[in-house]
Scaffold this active site. Structure first.
Site, PDB file in Angstrom:
ATOM      1  N   ALA A  66       4.256   0.860   4.592  1.00 45.63           N
ATOM      2  CA  ALA A  66       3.067   1.661   4.308  1.00 45.63           C
ATOM      3  C   ALA A  66       2.607   1.406   2.878  1.00 45.63           C
ATOM      4  O   ALA A  66       3.356   0.904   2.043  1.00 45.63           O
ATOM      5  CB  ALA A  66       3.374   3.141   4.504  1.00 45.63           C
ATOM      6  N   GLY A 109       6.955   0.814   7.902  1.00 45.25           N
ATOM      7  CA  GLY A 109       5.951   0.888   8.955  1.00 45.25           C
ATOM      8  C   GLY A 109       5.748  -0.430   9.679  1.00 45.25           C
ATOM      9  O   GLY A 109       5.381  -0.444  10.854  1.00 45.25           O
ATOM     10  N   GLU A 112       8.428  -0.567  12.205  1.00 44.58           N
ATOM     11  CA  GLU A 112       8.099   0.406  13.241  1.00 44.58           C
ATOM     12  C   GLU A 112       6.978  -0.109  14.144  1.00 44.58           C
ATOM     13  O   GLU A 112       6.998   0.116  15.361  1.00 44.58           O
ATOM     14  CB  GLU A 112       7.721   1.735  12.594  1.00 44.58           C
ATOM     15  N   GLU A 132      12.959   3.560   3.916  1.00 47.38           N
ATOM     16  CA  GLU A 132      12.245   4.760   3.461  1.00 47.38           C
ATOM     17  C   GLU A 132      13.108   5.719   2.661  1.00 47.38           C
ATOM     18  O   GLU A 132      12.582   6.452   1.803  1.00 47.38           O
ATOM     19  CB  GLU A 132      11.646   5.493   4.664  1.00 47.38           C
TER      20      GLU A 132
END
Length: 258
Positions: A66, A109, A112, A132
């Site tokens: 992200a 992300g 993911e 994270e």
């Protein structure tokens, strides 16, 4: 259709979505998420598209997580809105087969996003991770759940709690990656896998994906009931009759999706 942060190229029923922010290692900001959502909706309705692949611009990163410049402004409401999680749920539930063509770092992300696709093909220089916890947050776009289902609870615990990265070969051994190829062969391998899928009965592919995904969220008995119902439906189709006839007549089937 034009987009700010992605490109979409369609050829021979394969749509390739490229996250195009190489200056930020293709990090996911809100505009990327918005562009992806619009692109997926358009591709879902496009009869000329049978498979969708996602990759990153450049040679260093698939998606390196992200955008941290936005993360520092997130609040509890941002977490509850779960914009990224909801988008990746849509990727997972997308009716057409999806492939993550991982051309570099797939972190946070990005990892993911790759996990929400049906198939993951990685270059041998790719690296995967959910780091994270380094930022005192957790993988909140489905990472805690999808990683455990793909590689097992124990390994997912170790990877998430330590933030350790996986090299491509280890990711394949763990079950996170389907295949590993040289960088120059990534798109060719994606094309090969696409052609194999497109040669199958389209209704069978669509329902097989639905049954597998549904079964992952249910007990085995319930999953097998869904499987039985889907098979019963396929037994009534023209494509089933064509598939059986083509096999017996030793010819290539002409599936029509009905």
């Amino acid at each position: 259709m034009s987009y700010e942060t992605i490109t979409v190229d369609v050829a021979d029923r394969l749509a390739v979505i490229t996250v195009d922010r190489p200056e930020a290692r293709n990090a996911l900001n809100r505009q990327v998420l918005a562009d992806l959502r619009v692109a997926l909706a358009a591709l879902a309705d496009d009869d000329q598209v049978g498979v969708v692949a996602v990759t990153g611009a450049g040679e260093r990163a698939f998606v390196a997580g992200a955008d941290i410049t936005q993360l520092q402004h997130y609040t509890a409401q941002t977490g509850l809105d779960a914009e990224m999680q909801r988008l990746f749920d849509d990727v997972e539930a997308f009716e057409k087969p999806t492939i993550a063509a991982v051309n570099g770092f797939a972190l946070g992300g990005g990892c993911e996003l790759a996990m929400s696709c049906d198939i993951r093909i990685a270059v041998d220089t790719a690296r995967f991770g959910l780091p994270e916890t380094n930022l005192s947050v957790l993988p909140g776009a489905g990472g805690t759940q999808r990683l455990a289902r793909l590689v097992g609870t124990g390994r997912a615990m170790e990877l998430i709690l330590t933030g350790r990265f996986l090299e491509a070969d280890e990711a394949r051994s763990a079950g996170l990656v389907t295949s590993v190829v040289a960088p120059e062969n990534l798109l060719a391998e994606t094309r090969t896998v696409t052609d194999r899928i497109l040669a199958k009965g389209p209704l069978a592919v669509r329902l097989a994906k639905l049954v597998i995904r549904t079964g992952m969220d249910a007990d085995q008995r319930t999953g097998q009931v869904v499987e039985r119902l889907a098979q019963s439906l396929l037994y009534t189709t023209d494509d089933k009759r064509e598939g059986a006839a083509a096999f017996l007549e030793k010819r290539t089937p002409d599936f029509r999706g009905r």
